[in-house]
Design a protein around this motif. Structure first.
Motif, PDB file in Angstrom:
ATOM      1  N   PHE A  26     -54.652  53.050  34.636  1.00  0.00           N
ATOM      2  CA  PHE A  26     -54.180  51.673  34.488  1.00  0.00           C
ATOM      3  C   PHE A  26     -55.158  50.745  33.783  1.00  0.00           C
ATOM      4  CE2 PHE A  26     -51.782  53.309  38.161  1.00  0.00           C
ATOM      5  CZ  PHE A  26     -50.502  53.069  37.719  1.00  0.00           C
ATOM      6  N   TYR A  33     -50.407  44.918  32.053  1.00  0.00           N
ATOM      7  CA  TYR A  33     -50.026  44.989  33.470  1.00  0.00           C
ATOM      8  C   TYR A  33     -50.014  43.592  34.071  1.00  0.00           C
ATOM      9  CZ  TYR A  33     -49.856  47.239  38.113  1.00  0.00           C
ATOM     10  OH  TYR A  33     -49.492  47.663  39.368  1.00  0.00           O
ATOM     11  N   ARG A  37     -46.088  42.814  34.897  1.00  0.00           N
ATOM     12  CA  ARG A  37     -45.724  43.361  36.206  1.00  0.00           C
ATOM     13  C   ARG A  37     -45.273  42.236  37.136  1.00  0.00           C
ATOM     14  NH1 ARG A  37     -46.378  48.709  38.332  1.00  0.00           N
ATOM     15  NH2 ARG A  37     -46.674  50.076  36.524  1.00  0.00           N
ATOM     16  N   MET A  86     -58.828  46.731  35.551  1.00  0.00           N
ATOM     17  CA  MET A  86     -57.932  45.945  36.401  1.00  0.00           C
ATOM     18  C   MET A  86     -58.705  44.853  37.126  1.00  0.00           C
ATOM     19  SD  MET A  86     -54.807  47.418  36.222  1.00  0.00           S
ATOM     20  CE  MET A  86     -53.833  47.693  37.691  1.00  0.00           C
ATOM     21  N   THR A 213     -46.631  50.040  30.950  1.00  0.00           N
ATOM     22  CA  THR A 213     -47.684  49.915  31.960  1.00  0.00           C
ATOM     23  C   THR A 213     -47.584  50.973  33.048  1.00  0.00           C
ATOM     24  OG1 THR A 213     -46.420  48.397  33.393  1.00  0.00           O
ATOM     25  CG2 THR A 213     -47.769  47.413  31.616  1.00  0.00           C
ATOM     26  N   ARG A 214     -46.605  51.839  33.005  1.00  0.00           N
ATOM     27  CA  ARG A 214     -46.423  52.849  34.030  1.00  0.00           C
ATOM     28  C   ARG A 214     -47.338  54.040  33.753  1.00  0.00           C
ATOM     29  NH1 ARG A 214     -42.655  51.825  37.406  1.00  0.00           N
ATOM     30  NH2 ARG A 214     -42.603  53.990  38.101  1.00  0.00           N
TER      31      ARG A 214
END
Length: 272
Positions: A26, A33, A37, A86, A213-214
């Protein structure tokens, strides 16, 4: 211009990334994301938080989609996230949180130091046998574990088609199941479940970004990934419920579970 759907890639030609590779994928798409998301509905957060909670741990916090909702409530929030990419997005987006590197299997907090541990969209990445003991360790007696999943509403036709596209060739089983507390059941009250329907508004073009983003797509070779993303674009351009729209409402169910830390037991403590 042709409206024929892009061909489906053969599942036999798609390499399978390992669970660990997918869990660590990620960071490369952290900016996207953060941008697309979904967040989580207030009613679900209300239901997961115990009365009087002051210090809350957002475990595997990602880019801070849940963290920002908790900080906005005036809570002292510690956000623990293993991915550097992240975590950088989280720190920029939610400066009011105390952000730490760490994992569910080794939480960098003291025993009995938090009133609640919330886990959003991440339980399936944990080594559950170790993580639940760590969660029990950092929770104060009477504190609460809350787990939430945003699950797309597949009763809506275009949502079902979107889901079919982004799971083509995906070897990971559906993850929004009842979280297991096996091994430390005595440290928690029985799990309780609740569902909160809601919808997230995003640009129509954001469906492609959302798909990208998966972890399944993040770990595909470029050609296979682009085929799936082109199929998402085709859906957005041609489905009667989507064609011509600049913004769409993507319907979700926030599937939530909670369990309280039992008073006077050390069953969740990790042996050193």
């Amino acid at each position: 211009m042709s409206t024929a759907a892009p061909p489906e890639p053969s599942s036999a030609s798609i390499p399978r990334a390992s669970h660990a590779e997918r869990a660590s994928s990620f960071g490369a798409g952290a900016g996207d994301y953060r941008a697309v998301r979904p967040s989580y509905p207030d009613a679900a957060i209300d239901w997961m938080l115990p009365a009087g909670a002051r210090h809350v741990l957002d475990l595997a916090a990602g880019t801070g989609k849940l963290t920002e909702k908790l900080v906005a409530r005036g809570l002292h929030v510690t956000a623990v996230e293993p991915s550097d990419g992240m975590r950088a997005q989280l720190q920029d987006a939610v400066p009011g949180a105390h952000v730490l590197p760490g994992t569910a299997e080794r939480i960098p907090l003291e025993d009995g130091s938090v009133d609640a541990v919330l886990v959003a969209q991440a339980w399936h990445w944990f080594d559950v046998a170790t993580a639940v003991r760590e969660i029990a360790r950092v929770l104060r007696p009477g504190g609460r574990l809350g787990v939430v999943w945003n699950v797309r509403d597949h009763t809506v036709d275009w949502v079902e088609q979107f889901t079919e596209i982004i799971h083509r060739g995906d070897s990971l089983e559906p993850v929004h199941r009842t979280p297991s507390l096996d091994g430390v059941d005595e440290a928690f009250t029985p799990l309780v479940h609740a569902t909160f329907p809601w919808a997230d508004r995003l640009p129509a073009a954001g469906l492609r970004t959302l798909a990208a983003t998966r972890s399944h797509l993040l770990t595909l070779p470029l050609a296979e990934r682009d085929e799936l993303l082109d199929a998402v674009d085709h859906l957005a351009a041609t489905h009667p419920a989507l064609a011509g729209l600049t913004e769409i409402d993507l319907p979700y169910r926030a599937e939530c579970w909670r369990a309280d830390r039992v008073l006077g037991t050390d069953a969740g403590m990790v042996d050193e």
